[in-house]
Write a protein that holds these residues in place. Structure first.
Motif, PDB file in Angstrom:
ATOM      1  N   PRO A 241       0.807  -1.267   0.096  1.00 24.17           N
ATOM      2  CA  PRO A 241      -0.014   0.193   0.099  1.00 24.17           C
ATOM      3  C   PRO A 241       0.873   1.125  -0.067  1.00 24.17           C
ATOM      4  O   PRO A 241       0.431   2.226  -0.611  1.00 24.17           O
ATOM      5  CB  PRO A 241      -0.781  -0.059   1.132  1.00 24.17           C
ATOM      6  CG  PRO A 241      -0.717  -1.654   1.532  1.00 24.17           C
ATOM      7  CD  PRO A 241       0.273  -2.226   1.056  1.00 24.17           C
ATOM      8  N   VAL A 242       2.189   1.259   0.464  1.00 28.80           N
ATOM      9  CA  VAL A 242       2.711   2.454   0.405  1.00 28.80           C
ATOM     10  C   VAL A 242       3.163   2.937  -0.826  1.00 28.80           C
ATOM     11  O   VAL A 242       3.250   4.241  -1.109  1.00 28.80           O
ATOM     12  CB  VAL A 242       4.137   2.285   1.113  1.00 28.80           C
ATOM     13  CG1 VAL A 242       5.136   3.509   1.137  1.00 28.80           C
ATOM     14  CG2 VAL A 242       3.932   1.898   2.730  1.00 28.80           C
TER      15      VAL A 242
ATOM     16  N   GLY B  58      -5.433  -3.735  -8.827  1.00 29.43           N
ATOM     17  CA  GLY B  58      -4.505  -3.797  -7.637  1.00 29.43           C
ATOM     18  C   GLY B  58      -5.501  -4.328  -6.505  1.00 29.43           C
ATOM     19  O   GLY B  58      -4.820  -5.016  -5.530  1.00 29.43           O
ATOM     20  N   ILE B  59      -6.712  -4.203  -6.342  1.00 26.65           N
ATOM     21  CA  ILE B  59      -7.402  -4.790  -5.402  1.00 26.65           C
ATOM     22  C   ILE B  59      -8.283  -5.902  -5.714  1.00 26.65           C
ATOM     23  O   ILE B  59      -9.148  -6.463  -5.164  1.00 26.65           O
ATOM     24  CB  ILE B  59      -8.513  -3.874  -4.779  1.00 26.65           C
ATOM     25  CG1 ILE B  59      -9.426  -3.077  -5.716  1.00 26.65           C
ATOM     26  CG2 ILE B  59      -7.723  -2.664  -4.129  1.00 26.65           C
ATOM     27  CD1 ILE B  59     -10.621  -2.526  -5.233  1.00 26.65           C
ATOM     28  N   GLY B  60      -8.057  -6.277  -7.153  1.00 29.48           N
ATOM     29  CA  GLY B  60      -8.776  -7.699  -7.653  1.00 29.48           C
ATOM     30  C   GLY B  60     -10.150  -7.427  -7.786  1.00 29.48           C
ATOM     31  O   GLY B  60     -11.041  -8.422  -7.670  1.00 29.48           O
TER      32      GLY B  60
ATOM     33  N   ALA C 271      -4.793   5.722   0.914  1.00 32.12           N
ATOM     34  CA  ALA C 271      -4.779   4.249   1.258  1.00 32.12           C
ATOM     35  C   ALA C 271      -3.720   3.896   1.328  1.00 32.12           C
ATOM     36  O   ALA C 271      -3.293   2.507   1.743  1.00 32.12           O
ATOM     37  CB  ALA C 271      -5.344   3.817  -0.376  1.00 32.12           C
ATOM     38  N   ALA C 272      -2.528   4.760   1.274  1.00 37.70           N
ATOM     39  CA  ALA C 272      -1.127   4.234   1.544  1.00 37.70           C
ATOM     40  C   ALA C 272      -1.126   4.015   3.188  1.00 37.70           C
ATOM     41  O   ALA C 272      -0.303   3.231   3.615  1.00 37.70           O
ATOM     42  CB  ALA C 272       0.001   5.163   1.266  1.00 37.70           C
ATOM     43  N   PHE C 273      -1.915   4.880   3.903  1.00 37.65           N
ATOM     44  CA  PHE C 273      -1.836   4.402   5.270  1.00 37.65           C
ATOM     45  C   PHE C 273      -3.057   3.901   6.148  1.00 37.65           C
ATOM     46  O   PHE C 273      -3.004   3.391   7.177  1.00 37.65           O
ATOM     47  CB  PHE C 273      -1.834   5.866   5.907  1.00 37.65           C
ATOM     48  CG  PHE C 273      -0.628   6.635   5.355  1.00 37.65           C
ATOM     49  CD1 PHE C 273       0.715   6.336   5.845  1.00 37.65           C
ATOM     50  CD2 PHE C 273      -0.816   7.605   4.433  1.00 37.65           C
ATOM     51  CE1 PHE C 273       1.809   7.090   5.621  1.00 37.65           C
ATOM     52  CE2 PHE C 273       0.258   8.252   4.119  1.00 37.65           C
ATOM     53  CZ  PHE C 273       1.617   7.972   4.423  1.00 37.65           C
ATOM     54  N   TYR C 274      -4.300   3.749   5.408  1.00 36.19           N
ATOM     55  CA  TYR C 274      -5.496   3.302   5.751  1.00 36.19           C
ATOM     56  C   TYR C 274      -5.803   2.024   4.974  1.00 36.19           C
ATOM     57  O   TYR C 274      -6.169   2.247   3.546  1.00 36.19           O
ATOM     58  CB  TYR C 274      -6.891   4.221   5.805  1.00 36.19           C
ATOM     59  CG  TYR C 274      -7.764   3.770   6.245  1.00 36.19           C
ATOM     60  CD1 TYR C 274      -7.993   3.613   7.837  1.00 36.19           C
ATOM     61  CD2 TYR C 274      -8.901   3.391   5.534  1.00 36.19           C
ATOM     62  CE1 TYR C 274      -9.286   3.327   8.319  1.00 36.19           C
ATOM     63  CE2 TYR C 274     -10.139   2.864   6.036  1.00 36.19           C
ATOM     64  CZ  TYR C 274     -10.155   2.773   7.710  1.00 36.19           C
ATOM     65  OH  TYR C 274     -11.382   2.302   8.177  1.00 36.19           O
ATOM     66  N   THR C 275      -5.740   1.106   5.512  1.00 36.62           N
ATOM     67  CA  THR C 275      -5.909  -0.191   4.521  1.00 36.62           C
ATOM     68  C   THR C 275      -6.984  -1.248   5.036  1.00 36.62           C
ATOM     69  O   THR C 275      -7.361  -2.264   4.372  1.00 36.62           O
ATOM     70  CB  THR C 275      -4.512  -1.012   4.688  1.00 36.62           C
ATOM     71  OG1 THR C 275      -4.261  -1.441   5.963  1.00 36.62           O
ATOM     72  CG2 THR C 275      -3.460  -0.368   4.212  1.00 36.62           C
ATOM     73  N   ASP C 276      -7.627  -0.916   5.967  1.00 38.01           N
ATOM     74  CA  ASP C 276      -8.946  -1.468   6.572  1.00 38.01           C
ATOM     75  C   ASP C 276     -10.061  -1.398   5.378  1.00 38.01           C
ATOM     76  O   ASP C 276     -10.200  -0.540   4.622  1.00 38.01           O
ATOM     77  CB  ASP C 276      -9.527  -1.120   7.903  1.00 38.01           C
ATOM     78  CG  ASP C 276      -8.329  -1.136   9.055  1.00 38.01           C
ATOM     79  OD1 ASP C 276      -7.457  -1.846   8.962  1.00 38.01           O
ATOM     80  OD2 ASP C 276      -8.638  -0.289  10.049  1.00 38.01           O
ATOM     81  N   ALA C 277     -10.764  -2.531   5.517  1.00 36.81           N
ATOM     82  CA  ALA C 277     -11.969  -2.757   4.532  1.00 36.81           C
ATOM     83  C   ALA C 277     -13.148  -2.218   5.479  1.00 36.81           C
ATOM     84  O   ALA C 277     -13.215  -2.542   6.593  1.00 36.81           O
ATOM     85  CB  ALA C 277     -12.073  -4.284   4.210  1.00 36.81           C
TER      86      ALA C 277
END
Length: 202
Positions: A53-54, A109-111, A162-168
Motif C-alpha cells: 500500500p505504501v 490492484g484490489i482484484g 490508502a497508503a496509510f489506511y488499509t482496513d476494509a
C-alpha cells in the motif's frame, strides 16, 4: 461541484511551467504524451500497491503530475499559437486512455474488475456526453457532478490516504469505495450532461 470551472485560475498559475517547456523545446503534443506516460506509470504503481500500500503515495504523485501536465499542454499551445484540431484530438484521446489505465490499475490492484468496469464506463460516458454536445452544435460541456479535474483530485487524494489506511469497510477498501463512487457519479454526471444538452436542443 466541479474543479473544471477553475480552469482560468489554473491557467494563470502555469506561467513558469509553460516557460520551462518553451525553453526545453517541448511541443504541446509532447507534453500530452508525457502526461499520458505519467498516468500509465501511476496505473502500474496502483496495481503493485495492491500488495504494498505504501506505493499508493507514488501513484498519487503521478496522478497529480498527469493532471497538471494536462493543463500545461493547452496553455503551451495557446502561448505558442499552435492550437489545432489535431492537437485537440490527440489530447482528448490520450486523456481517455489515461482515465482507463488509471481505473484499471486501481481495480487490478484490489482484484475488483467488476467495480472497475462500472467506473470505466461511467467515466467514458461522462467524457462522451461532454464532447457529443459539441458535435451537435452546442458548446463543449464540462459541467456536472464530477469533471476530469475532480476525478483526478479524488483519485490522488484517495490513493494518498490508502497508503496509510488499509482496513476494509463492508468488504471494500477505500480504493474499492472510490471506484464505486466514480462509477455512480460518473453515470449520474453523464445523464446530467445528457439532460442539459437535450434541454438546450429542444
Amino acid at each position: 461541484m466541479t474543479l473544471d470551472k477553475y480552469r482560468d485560475l489554473a491557467d494563470r498559475m502555469l506561467g513558469p511551467f509553460v516557460g520551462g517547456a518553451k525553453r526545453l523545446g517541448i511541443s504541446p503534443d509532447g507534453v500530452s504524451v508525457v502526461a499520458f506516460v505519467a498516468a500509465a506509470a501511476a496505473a502500474v504503481v496502483f496495481y503493485l500497491a495492491g500488495s504494498d500500500p505504501v506505493l499508493y503515495l507514488a501513484g498519487a504523485v503521478l496522478v497529480f503530475v498527469n493532471g497538471w501536465l494536462d493543463l500545461v499542454d493547452g496553455a503551451l499551445a495557446r502561448e505558442l499559437d499552435v492550437s489545432s484540431r489535431a492537437g485537440d484530438l490527440l489530447d482528448h484521446v490520450l486523456d481517455r486512455y489515461a482515465d482507463i489505465v488509471l481505473l484499471v490499475g486501481l481495480a487490478a490492484g484490489i482484484g475488483r474488475y467488476d467495480i472497475g468496469l462500472a467506473a470505466v464506463t461511467g467515466v467514458l460516458m461522462t467524457s462522451y456526453l461532454g464532447t457529443q454536445a459539441q458535435a451537435v452544435g452546442l458548446d463543449r460541456v464540462y459541467g456536472g457532478l464530477v469533471g476530469r479535474a475532480d476525478r483526478l483530485a479524488l483519485i490522488g487524494i484517495t490513493a494518498g490516504v490508502a497508503a496509510f489506511y488499509t482496513d476494509a469497510v463492508a468488504g471494500l477498501t477505500i480504493v474499492g469505495w472510490l471506484l464505486v463512487a466514480l462509477a455512480l457519479v460518473g453515470h449520474l454526471t453523464a445523464l446530467q450532461r445528457f439532460y442539459y444538452s437535450m434541454r438546450a436542443l429542444s
